[in-house]
Write an enzyme that holds these catalytic residues in place. Sequence first.
Site, PDB file in Angstrom:
ATOM      1  N   LYS A 134       0.913  -1.137  -0.258  1.00  0.00           N
ATOM      2  CA  LYS A 134      -0.645  -0.221   0.514  1.00  0.00           C
ATOM      3  C   LYS A 134       1.029   0.991   0.381  1.00  0.00           C
ATOM      4  O   LYS A 134       0.131   2.707  -1.010  1.00  0.00           O
ATOM      5  CB  LYS A 134      -0.732  -0.055   0.864  1.00  0.00           C
ATOM      6  CG  LYS A 134      -0.635   0.090   2.596  1.00  0.00           C
ATOM      7  CD  LYS A 134      -1.406   0.722   3.591  1.00  0.00           C
ATOM      8  CE  LYS A 134      -1.067   1.200   4.728  1.00  0.00           C
ATOM      9  NZ  LYS A 134      -0.157   0.332   5.606  1.00  0.00           N
ATOM     10  N   HIS A 262       1.928  -3.669  14.642  1.00  0.00           N
ATOM     11  CA  HIS A 262       1.981  -2.613  14.094  1.00  0.00           C
ATOM     12  C   HIS A 262       1.953  -1.654  15.398  1.00  0.00           C
ATOM     13  O   HIS A 262       1.432  -1.182  15.815  1.00  0.00           O
ATOM     14  CB  HIS A 262       1.728  -2.968  12.670  1.00  0.00           C
ATOM     15  CG  HIS A 262       1.881  -1.622  12.188  1.00  0.00           C
ATOM     16  ND1 HIS A 262       2.884  -0.701  12.079  1.00  0.00           N
ATOM     17  CD2 HIS A 262       2.346  -1.674  10.447  1.00  0.00           C
ATOM     18  CE1 HIS A 262       3.453  -0.110  10.660  1.00  0.00           C
ATOM     19  NE2 HIS A 262       3.294  -0.444  10.637  1.00  0.00           N
ATOM     20  N   SER A 265       3.048   3.828  11.942  1.00  0.00           N
ATOM     21  CA  SER A 265       3.560   3.821  11.112  1.00  0.00           C
ATOM     22  C   SER A 265       4.509   5.996  10.584  1.00  0.00           C
ATOM     23  O   SER A 265       3.898   6.418  11.404  1.00  0.00           O
ATOM     24  CB  SER A 265       2.754   4.544   9.739  1.00  0.00           C
ATOM     25  OG  SER A 265       3.566   4.186   8.353  1.00  0.00           O
ATOM     26  N   GLY A 302       6.529   0.756  10.049  1.00  0.00           N
ATOM     27  CA  GLY A 302       7.059   1.296  10.970  1.00  0.00           C
ATOM     28  C   GLY A 302       8.252   2.292  10.871  1.00  0.00           C
ATOM     29  O   GLY A 302       8.522   3.024  11.321  1.00  0.00           O
ATOM     30  N   GLU A 334       7.614  -6.261   8.439  1.00  0.00           N
ATOM     31  CA  GLU A 334       5.950  -5.632   6.433  1.00  0.00           C
ATOM     32  C   GLU A 334       6.813  -3.610   6.603  1.00  0.00           C
ATOM     33  O   GLU A 334       6.148  -3.258   6.954  1.00  0.00           O
ATOM     34  CB  GLU A 334       4.873  -5.550   7.371  1.00  0.00           C
ATOM     35  CG  GLU A 334       4.332  -6.968   7.706  1.00  0.00           C
ATOM     36  CD  GLU A 334       2.936  -6.817   8.125  1.00  0.00           C
ATOM     37  OE1 GLU A 334       2.674  -6.156   8.708  1.00  0.00           O
ATOM     38  OE2 GLU A 334       2.218  -7.985   8.317  1.00  0.00           O
ATOM     39  N   ARG A 337       7.684   2.413   4.048  1.00  0.00           N
ATOM     40  CA  ARG A 337       8.330   3.472   3.703  1.00  0.00           C
ATOM     41  C   ARG A 337       9.859   3.431   4.578  1.00  0.00           C
ATOM     42  O   ARG A 337      10.598   4.320   2.832  1.00  0.00           O
ATOM     43  CB  ARG A 337       7.386   4.960   4.569  1.00  0.00           C
ATOM     44  CG  ARG A 337       7.904   4.900   6.092  1.00  0.00           C
ATOM     45  CD  ARG A 337       7.298   5.901   6.724  1.00  0.00           C
ATOM     46  NE  ARG A 337       6.326   5.879   6.937  1.00  0.00           N
ATOM     47  CZ  ARG A 337       5.293   6.583   6.952  1.00  0.00           C
ATOM     48  NH1 ARG A 337       5.554   8.050   5.844  1.00  0.00           N
ATOM     49  NH2 ARG A 337       4.102   6.980   7.421  1.00  0.00           N
ATOM     50  N   PHE A 393      -3.367  12.612   4.505  1.00  0.00           N
ATOM     51  CA  PHE A 393      -3.010  11.654   4.925  1.00  0.00           C
ATOM     52  C   PHE A 393      -1.540  10.933   6.177  1.00  0.00           C
ATOM     53  O   PHE A 393      -2.202  10.049   6.956  1.00  0.00           O
ATOM     54  CB  PHE A 393      -3.911  10.369   4.289  1.00  0.00           C
ATOM     55  CG  PHE A 393      -5.056  10.872   2.973  1.00  0.00           C
ATOM     56  CD1 PHE A 393      -5.791  10.920   3.546  1.00  0.00           C
ATOM     57  CD2 PHE A 393      -4.805  10.663   1.638  1.00  0.00           C
ATOM     58  CE1 PHE A 393      -7.265  11.373   2.887  1.00  0.00           C
ATOM     59  CE2 PHE A 393      -5.493  11.207   1.011  1.00  0.00           C
ATOM     60  CZ  PHE A 393      -7.015  10.936   1.785  1.00  0.00           C
ATOM     61  N   ASP A 428      -9.709  24.657  -4.179  1.00  0.00           N
ATOM     62  CA  ASP A 428     -10.538  24.464  -2.863  1.00  0.00           C
ATOM     63  C   ASP A 428      -8.710  24.510  -1.865  1.00  0.00           C
ATOM     64  O   ASP A 428      -7.788  24.479  -1.561  1.00  0.00           O
ATOM     65  CB  ASP A 428      -9.955  22.673  -2.130  1.00  0.00           C
ATOM     66  CG  ASP A 428     -10.993  22.324  -1.443  1.00  0.00           C
ATOM     67  OD1 ASP A 428     -11.012  23.396   0.427  1.00  0.00           O
ATOM     68  OD2 ASP A 428     -10.806  21.188  -0.231  1.00  0.00           O
ATOM     69  N   TYR A 457       3.640   6.802   0.482  1.00  0.00           N
ATOM     70  CA  TYR A 457       2.569   7.069   0.731  1.00  0.00           C
ATOM     71  C   TYR A 457       2.077   8.789  -0.127  1.00  0.00           C
ATOM     72  O   TYR A 457       1.219   9.508   0.592  1.00  0.00           O
ATOM     73  CB  TYR A 457       2.047   6.932   2.310  1.00  0.00           C
ATOM     74  CG  TYR A 457       2.205   6.620   3.186  1.00  0.00           C
ATOM     75  CD1 TYR A 457       1.439   5.202   2.395  1.00  0.00           C
ATOM     76  CD2 TYR A 457       2.661   6.125   3.476  1.00  0.00           C
ATOM     77  CE1 TYR A 457       1.198   3.948   3.353  1.00  0.00           C
ATOM     78  CE2 TYR A 457       3.339   4.467   4.248  1.00  0.00           C
ATOM     79  CZ  TYR A 457       2.360   3.601   5.015  1.00  0.00           C
ATOM     80  OH  TYR A 457       2.748   2.206   4.546  1.00  0.00           O
TER      81      TYR A 457
HETATM   82  C1  LIG Z   1       0.548   0.072   6.141  1.00  0.00           C
HETATM   83  C2  LIG Z   1       0.838  -1.214   6.897  1.00  0.00           C
HETATM   84  C3  LIG Z   1       2.518  -1.208   7.202  1.00  0.00           C
HETATM   85  C4  LIG Z   1       3.957  -0.302   6.487  1.00  0.00           C
HETATM   86  O1  LIG Z   1       4.205   0.348   7.664  1.00  0.00           O
HETATM   87  P1  LIG Z   1       5.249   1.058   7.414  1.00  0.00           P
HETATM   88  O2  LIG Z   1       4.783   2.505   8.610  1.00  0.00           O
HETATM   89  O3  LIG Z   1       5.188   1.712   6.047  1.00  0.00           O
HETATM   90  O4  LIG Z   1       6.774   0.347   7.307  1.00  0.00           O
HETATM   91  C5  LIG Z   1       2.907  -2.375   7.804  1.00  0.00           C
HETATM   92  N1  LIG Z   1       2.019  -3.390   8.007  1.00  0.00           N
HETATM   93  C6  LIG Z   1       1.100  -3.376   7.936  1.00  0.00           C
HETATM   94  C7  LIG Z   1      -0.087  -3.930   8.299  1.00  0.00           C
HETATM   95  C8  LIG Z   1       0.295  -2.035   7.888  1.00  0.00           C
HETATM   96  O5  LIG Z   1      -1.207  -1.042   7.350  1.00  0.00           O
END
Ligand SMILES: *Cc1c(COP(=O)(O)O)cnc(C)c1O
Length: 502
Positions: A134, A262, A265, A302, A334, A337, A393, A428, A457
Site C-alpha cells: 500500500k 504494528h 506508521s 513503522g 512489513e 516507507r 493522510f 479548494d 504514501y
Molecule cells: C501500512 C502498514 C505497513 C507499513 O507501514 P510503514 O510504516 O510504511 O512501514 C505494514 N503493515 C501493515 C499491516 C500496515 O497496515
Amino acid sequence: MSRVETISTSSPVDITVSGRSDSEYSSFSRYGDGPSWTTNALVDNLSSSPTLRLTAGQLPGGNINVDENIFPLLPPLLRGHPDVHLRNGVMNASRSADPDAENAFFVADLSQVYRQHLRWQACLPEIQPFYAVKCNPDPYVLRLLAALGTGFDCASNGEISQILDIGVDPSRIIYANPCKAVSFVRNAGKVGVSCMTFDNEDELYKIARAHPGAQLVVRILADDSKSVCAFNIKFGAALATVPGLLAKAKELNLDVVGVSFHVGSGCYDPSVYTDAVMRAKTAFDMGTEAGYQFSLLDVGGGFEDALFEQAATFLTDAIATYFSDRRGIKVIAEPGRFYVSKAFSLATNIIARRAPSADAGPTNENSEAQPDRPSVMYYINDGVYGAFNCILFDHQTVHPYVLSMGGSFHVASSEPVANSSVWGPTCDSIDCVCPATQLPGALRVGDWLGFDGMGAYTVCAASQFNGFAVSRVIYTTGGFGATALEVRRELAKFAMADRHGL
Ligand SMILES: *Cc1c(COP(=O)(O)O)cnc(C)c1O
C-alpha cells in the site's frame, strides 16, 4: 542577480561537481549551500571527475541514456543520477510544444530502493521483509523487490493480484489486513494465499467458512503512541482477549501459526519495539496454552529511514531477550516507507503567483491586514489532492527547493528570499502544500520547485480531483556506479526467470 546561464541544448556542457558518489545522494542539499555547477545545458552524468564535457547529442534520446528495455510494457528505464533527470524533465518542458510537458513529474531512483534493501540485510539479516504494497505499489519497485527476494504484505484482492501478476509465488504474500471482506478471504484461498492476519472473533467465523485451510496470524495491540500514524484505534487484539480468540480458533479447527503487531506508521521512538516484542512473547505463550505451536513472529512496519539502525538494534535485542530460543520460529516484518520514501522526488511547475505589487510600497493591503501572512503565494501543478495527499493522510510536512529559476538550474546563495507559501492547483483552499517557507522572491510563473522524499504514501493515494492528472513517473537506475548495474542485472534476471514479469 547572479544568474547568467540560459537553457540551451545546442552547445557543449561544462559541469563542475564537487566529489559526489552514490552514497552522498541523501546528504546533498540543493539550495543555498549546494555544489556550484556552471552549466548551460544538462548532462546525464555526475561522476567524481571534476569536469565533464558532453554534447547535446548525448541528452535523452541520445546514446548514453536510453537502454534496452527490460520490461517493454513499462515506461523506459533510464540511467543516470535522479537530479539529472529532474533537470532533463524541466528542460524538455521548456522546449516542448506539448502543453502536458510542463506537468509535474516524479523521478524514481530504483538504486535507492536497492540501497535500502542492502541496509535492511546488513542490520536485520534474520528478519525477512514483506514489503507493504500500500505504501507505493509502483510497478518497478514491486519488480525490483520481487527480484531481491522480499515477500509482500497485501491488504486487498487488488494488491494480491498485482503481486501474483508479476510472477511472485503466493507463499511470499501475507494478507495482513485483519478485517477482510468474506469474498476477499475466499479469493485468497482460490489463488493460494494462505497466510493472513486476524484480530477479532467474527473474522475467525468468516475464515472458517471461506478459507478453512488458512494459516492465521493474530495481530496484537502494540504501543503506537510514538508514531505519526497510529493504528490501535482500528486494529489489534488486546492481550487479554487473545486466549479467548485462540480458543475460538481451536474450536473452529483453524490453524493459528503466529503473532503480528504494528507499532504505527512513521515511528519516531523505536524503543517501542522492545515492549511490542515482549507482548508478542506473551501471545506466543498463550498460543502454547491453547494447544498451538507458533512458528511466525511478524514485527510489522513503522521503520523510519533516519531511525532505522536504532530500530534494528532495539528489535534485535528484544528478539534475543524474549525469543532466546528461536528454533522453528521465522521472523518477518512489513516495512513500507523505509524502502521507498527517499526514492522518489517530485518536480512541480509554478503555474501562478500572487505577490504584493512592486509599486504598492510597504503598506500594501496584504501586509497591513495580516503582517504574518507570507507575502508571496506560489501555485504549483500538484497538490494535496494529488501527490501531496501525504500532507493530509500521512501527516507529512514537505520542503520545496528551487529546481530552476529564470531558465537556470543555478541559484546563488546570495539570492534574496521572501516569506512564501506554496499552494496546489485545485479550487479548494485546503489545497495548501506549504503554509510558510522561504523562497527566492524572484521566482516567477514557469519556474520549477522540487520536493525530495516523495516516495511513501504519495502517488498511490493521489486523486484526479478537479481534473488534474496524477503526476507521471520517470524511472532511473541511478548513476553509473556498481549499484545501478546491480539493479539492472537483478531486474533483467527477474524478467528472464518469469515471463509474467513483463
Ligand atoms: C501500512 C502498514 C505497513 C507499513 O507501514 P510503514 O510504516 O510504511 O512501514 C505494514 N503493515 C501493515 C499491516 C500496515 O497496515
